[in-house]
Write a protein that holds these residues in place. Sequence first.
Motif, short mmCIF file in Angstrom:
data_model
loop_
_atom_site.label_atom_id
_atom_site.label_comp_id
_atom_site.label_asym_id
_atom_site.label_seq_id
_atom_site.Cartn_x
_atom_site.Cartn_y
_atom_site.Cartn_z
N HIS A 89 0.84 -1.23 0.00
CA HIS A 89 0.00 0.00 0.00
C HIS A 89 0.86 1.26 0.00
CE1 HIS A 89 0.86 -1.17 4.22
NE2 HIS A 89 1.17 0.11 4.32
N HIS A 91 0.53 4.94 2.00
CA HIS A 91 -0.23 5.49 3.11
C HIS A 91 -1.18 6.54 2.52
CE1 HIS A 91 2.98 4.16 6.23
NE2 HIS A 91 2.21 3.17 5.82
N GLU A 98 7.52 5.01 7.77
CA GLU A 98 7.30 3.85 8.62
C GLU A 98 8.64 3.19 8.92
OE1 GLU A 98 4.02 1.56 7.33
OE2 GLU A 98 4.34 -0.05 8.80
N TYR A 100 10.35 -0.46 9.99
CA TYR A 100 10.19 -1.90 10.13
C TYR A 100 11.46 -2.43 10.80
CZ TYR A 100 6.32 -2.61 6.70
OH TYR A 100 5.12 -2.64 6.01
N HIS A 137 4.88 0.24 -0.10
CA HIS A 137 5.72 -0.86 0.37
C HIS A 137 4.96 -2.17 0.43
CE1 HIS A 137 4.22 1.89 3.43
NE2 HIS A 137 4.00 0.86 4.22
N HIS A 160 -4.45 3.72 5.05
CA HIS A 160 -3.88 2.86 3.99
C HIS A 160 -4.64 3.03 2.68
CE1 HIS A 160 -2.49 0.74 7.68
NE2 HIS A 160 -1.39 0.72 6.96
ZN ZN Z 1 2.61 0.92 5.79
#
Ligand code: ZN
Length: 192
Positions: A89, A91, A98, A100, A137, A160
Amino acid sequence: MRSQPFTYELPLSGGLPSVWDSHTTRRLSSMKGQYLDQAAYETMLAREDTLLYEVYEIKRPEAAGELLQGISFIHPGKVGDEYFMTKGHFHQILDTGEVYYCLSGQGLMVTETPEGDTQVLEFRPGRVLYVLPRWAHRSVNTSPTEDLVFYFVYPANAGHDYGTIEQKGFRKLVVERDGQPTVIDNPRWKPG
Ligand code: ZN
Ligand code: PAN
Protein backbone atom coordinates in the motif's frame (compact mmCIF):
# COMPACT_ATOMS: atom_id res chain seq x y z
CA MET A 1 -7.45 1.43 25.26
CA ARG A 2 -4.40 2.05 27.44
CA SER A 3 -4.30 5.56 28.86
CA GLN A 4 -0.92 5.36 30.61
CA PRO A 5 2.54 4.80 29.14
CA PHE A 6 2.99 1.04 28.79
CA THR A 7 5.48 -1.70 27.98
CA TYR A 8 5.25 -5.04 26.25
CA GLU A 9 7.57 -7.84 25.22
CA LEU A 10 8.55 -8.60 21.66
CA PRO A 11 10.40 -11.94 21.39
CA LEU A 12 13.63 -11.52 19.44
CA SER A 13 13.03 -15.00 18.04
CA GLY A 14 9.91 -13.78 16.22
CA GLY A 15 7.19 -15.16 18.51
CA LEU A 16 3.93 -13.41 19.39
CA PRO A 17 4.05 -10.05 21.22
CA SER A 18 2.90 -10.19 24.84
CA VAL A 19 -0.06 -7.87 24.09
CA TRP A 20 -2.13 -7.06 21.02
CA ASP A 21 -5.64 -5.77 20.28
CA SER A 22 -6.31 -6.87 16.73
CA HIS A 23 -5.33 -9.91 14.69
CA THR A 24 -5.80 -9.54 10.92
CA THR A 25 -5.48 -12.53 8.61
CA ARG A 26 -5.03 -12.28 4.86
CA ARG A 27 -5.84 -15.22 2.67
CA LEU A 28 -5.25 -16.02 -0.99
CA SER A 29 -8.77 -14.85 -1.92
CA SER A 30 -7.90 -11.28 -0.85
CA MET A 31 -5.07 -11.13 -3.45
CA LYS A 32 -7.12 -11.45 -6.62
CA GLY A 33 -5.26 -10.02 -9.61
CA GLN A 34 -2.04 -9.43 -7.66
CA TYR A 35 -0.08 -12.55 -8.60
CA LEU A 36 1.45 -12.74 -12.06
CA ASP A 37 0.54 -16.36 -12.75
CA GLN A 38 -3.24 -16.10 -12.66
CA ALA A 39 -3.77 -19.74 -13.65
CA ALA A 40 -1.60 -20.91 -10.73
CA TYR A 41 -3.55 -18.52 -8.47
CA GLU A 42 -6.94 -19.92 -9.54
CA THR A 43 -5.80 -23.54 -9.25
CA MET A 44 -4.43 -22.94 -5.77
CA LEU A 45 -7.52 -21.03 -4.65
CA ALA A 46 -9.82 -23.80 -5.92
CA ARG A 47 -7.96 -26.20 -3.63
CA GLU A 48 -7.76 -24.01 -0.52
CA ASP A 49 -8.02 -20.38 0.57
CA THR A 50 -4.49 -20.47 1.97
CA LEU A 51 -3.50 -18.20 4.85
CA LEU A 52 -0.74 -15.94 3.49
CA TYR A 53 0.02 -13.58 6.38
CA GLU A 54 -1.13 -12.32 9.77
CA VAL A 55 -0.82 -8.95 11.47
CA TYR A 56 -1.10 -8.26 15.22
CA GLU A 57 -1.64 -4.60 16.11
CA ILE A 58 -1.91 -2.57 19.28
CA LYS A 59 -4.87 -0.20 19.13
CA ARG A 60 -4.27 3.56 19.41
CA PRO A 61 -6.44 6.53 18.48
CA GLU A 62 -5.93 7.24 14.76
CA ALA A 63 -4.78 10.73 15.62
CA ALA A 64 -1.76 12.81 14.63
CA GLY A 65 0.97 12.30 17.23
CA GLU A 66 -0.03 8.71 18.06
CA LEU A 67 1.95 5.75 16.69
CA LEU A 68 0.50 2.44 15.51
CA GLN A 69 2.66 -0.59 16.06
CA GLY A 70 2.50 -4.32 15.63
CA ILE A 71 4.02 -7.47 14.20
CA SER A 72 3.48 -9.12 10.84
CA PHE A 73 4.08 -12.79 10.07
CA ILE A 74 4.37 -13.56 6.36
CA HIS A 75 4.12 -17.31 5.84
CA PRO A 76 6.35 -19.15 3.37
CA GLY A 77 5.07 -20.32 0.00
CA LYS A 78 4.63 -19.36 -3.64
CA VAL A 79 1.88 -18.79 -6.17
CA GLY A 80 3.48 -20.15 -9.32
CA ASP A 81 7.03 -18.77 -9.09
CA GLU A 82 6.05 -15.74 -7.02
CA TYR A 83 6.59 -15.71 -3.28
CA PHE A 84 3.87 -15.06 -0.71
CA MET A 85 3.70 -11.31 -0.06
CA THR A 86 1.58 -8.62 1.53
CA LYS A 87 -0.99 -6.66 -0.47
CA GLY A 88 1.20 -3.59 -0.20
CA HIS A 89 0.00 0.00 0.00
CA PHE A 90 0.68 3.69 -0.09
CA HIS A 91 -0.23 5.49 3.11
CA GLN A 92 -3.39 7.55 2.60
CA ILE A 93 -1.56 10.53 4.03
CA LEU A 94 1.22 10.04 1.52
CA ASP A 95 3.75 12.07 3.44
CA THR A 96 4.07 9.57 6.30
CA GLY A 97 6.95 7.12 6.74
CA GLU A 98 7.30 3.85 8.62
CA VAL A 99 9.95 1.87 10.51
CA TYR A 100 10.19 -1.90 10.13
CA TYR A 101 12.47 -4.07 12.31
CA CYS A 102 13.08 -7.61 11.11
CA LEU A 103 12.93 -10.19 13.91
CA SER A 104 13.30 -13.41 11.94
CA GLY A 105 13.23 -14.98 8.52
CA GLN A 106 14.33 -13.59 5.17
CA GLY A 107 12.72 -11.55 2.47
CA LEU A 108 12.59 -8.44 0.35
CA MET A 109 10.64 -5.22 0.63
CA VAL A 110 9.53 -3.80 -2.71
CA THR A 111 9.01 -0.03 -2.60
CA GLU A 112 8.09 2.63 -5.14
CA THR A 113 6.95 6.24 -5.39
CA PRO A 114 4.01 7.59 -7.39
CA GLU A 115 6.60 9.07 -9.80
CA GLY A 116 8.05 5.63 -10.55
CA ASP A 117 11.23 5.45 -8.47
CA THR A 118 11.69 1.90 -7.21
CA GLN A 119 13.90 0.35 -4.56
CA VAL A 120 14.12 -3.19 -3.15
CA LEU A 121 15.37 -3.59 0.44
CA GLU A 122 16.48 -6.83 2.10
CA PHE A 123 14.99 -8.08 5.36
CA ARG A 124 17.45 -9.75 7.74
CA PRO A 125 16.99 -10.54 11.44
CA GLY A 126 18.17 -7.50 13.41
CA ARG A 127 17.88 -5.12 10.46
CA VAL A 128 15.80 -1.95 10.40
CA LEU A 129 14.12 -0.95 7.14
CA TYR A 130 13.06 2.67 6.95
CA VAL A 131 10.23 3.40 4.53
CA LEU A 132 10.43 7.03 3.48
CA PRO A 133 7.25 9.11 3.30
CA ARG A 134 5.56 8.76 -0.13
CA TRP A 135 6.91 5.24 -0.82
CA ALA A 136 4.48 2.34 -1.28
CA HIS A 137 5.72 -0.86 0.37
CA ARG A 138 5.14 -4.59 0.06
CA SER A 139 6.89 -7.35 2.06
CA VAL A 140 7.86 -10.61 0.34
CA ASN A 141 8.90 -13.80 2.15
CA THR A 142 11.66 -15.51 0.13
CA SER A 143 12.30 -18.37 2.57
CA PRO A 144 11.01 -21.79 1.48
CA THR A 145 10.28 -22.84 5.07
CA GLU A 146 10.28 -19.99 7.60
CA ASP A 147 7.95 -17.12 8.43
CA LEU A 148 9.21 -13.59 7.75
CA VAL A 149 8.53 -11.69 10.99
CA PHE A 150 8.87 -7.95 11.53
CA TYR A 151 7.84 -5.24 13.94
CA PHE A 152 6.51 -1.97 12.47
CA VAL A 153 5.70 1.53 13.71
CA TYR A 154 3.94 4.28 11.75
CA PRO A 155 1.89 7.43 12.37
CA ALA A 156 -1.57 6.47 13.61
CA ASN A 157 -3.34 8.88 11.27
CA ALA A 158 -1.51 7.61 8.14
CA GLY A 159 -4.32 5.38 6.83
CA HIS A 160 -3.88 2.86 3.99
CA ASP A 161 -4.46 3.29 0.28
CA TYR A 162 -4.71 -0.28 -1.08
CA GLY A 163 -6.68 0.65 -4.20
CA THR A 164 -3.81 2.15 -6.18
CA ILE A 165 -1.75 -1.05 -5.92
CA GLU A 166 -4.80 -3.27 -6.51
CA GLN A 167 -5.42 -1.47 -9.79
CA LYS A 168 -1.90 -0.92 -11.06
CA GLY A 169 0.25 -3.46 -9.23
CA PHE A 170 3.84 -2.77 -8.22
CA ARG A 171 6.38 -2.02 -10.91
CA LYS A 172 8.67 -4.76 -9.59
CA LEU A 173 7.87 -8.36 -8.62
CA VAL A 174 9.89 -10.96 -6.73
CA VAL A 175 9.93 -14.43 -8.29
CA GLU A 176 12.05 -17.54 -7.98
CA ARG A 177 14.45 -18.10 -10.89
CA ASP A 178 16.92 -21.03 -10.79
CA GLY A 179 16.12 -21.43 -7.11
CA GLN A 180 16.98 -17.78 -6.30
CA PRO A 181 14.79 -14.81 -5.39
CA THR A 182 14.89 -12.53 -8.42
CA VAL A 183 13.44 -9.06 -8.95
CA ILE A 184 11.75 -8.62 -12.33
CA ASP A 185 9.76 -5.86 -14.04
CA ASN A 186 6.05 -6.48 -13.69
CA PRO A 187 4.90 -7.19 -17.26
CA ARG A 188 1.30 -6.42 -16.27
CA TRP A 189 2.03 -3.09 -14.59
CA LYS A 190 -0.52 -0.51 -15.74
CA PRO A 191 0.21 3.20 -15.68
CA GLY A 192 -3.42 4.38 -15.66
ZN1 ZN B 1 2.61 0.92 5.79
C1 PAN C 1 2.26 -2.87 7.97
C2 PAN C 1 1.44 -3.70 6.98
C3 PAN C 1 1.37 -5.19 7.23
C4 PAN C 1 0.47 -5.90 6.20
O1 PAN C 1 1.64 -2.88 9.20
O2 PAN C 1 0.14 -3.19 7.06
O3 PAN C 1 2.63 -5.73 7.15
O4 PAN C 1 0.64 -5.42 4.91
P1 PAN C 1 -0.58 -4.83 4.08
O5 PAN C 1 -1.16 -3.73 4.94
O6 PAN C 1 0.03 -4.30 2.83
O7 PAN C 1 -1.56 -5.92 3.88
C5 PAN C 1 2.28 -1.46 7.40
O8 PAN C 1 3.01 -1.18 6.48
N1 PAN C 1 1.41 -0.57 7.91
O9 PAN C 1 1.35 0.69 7.46
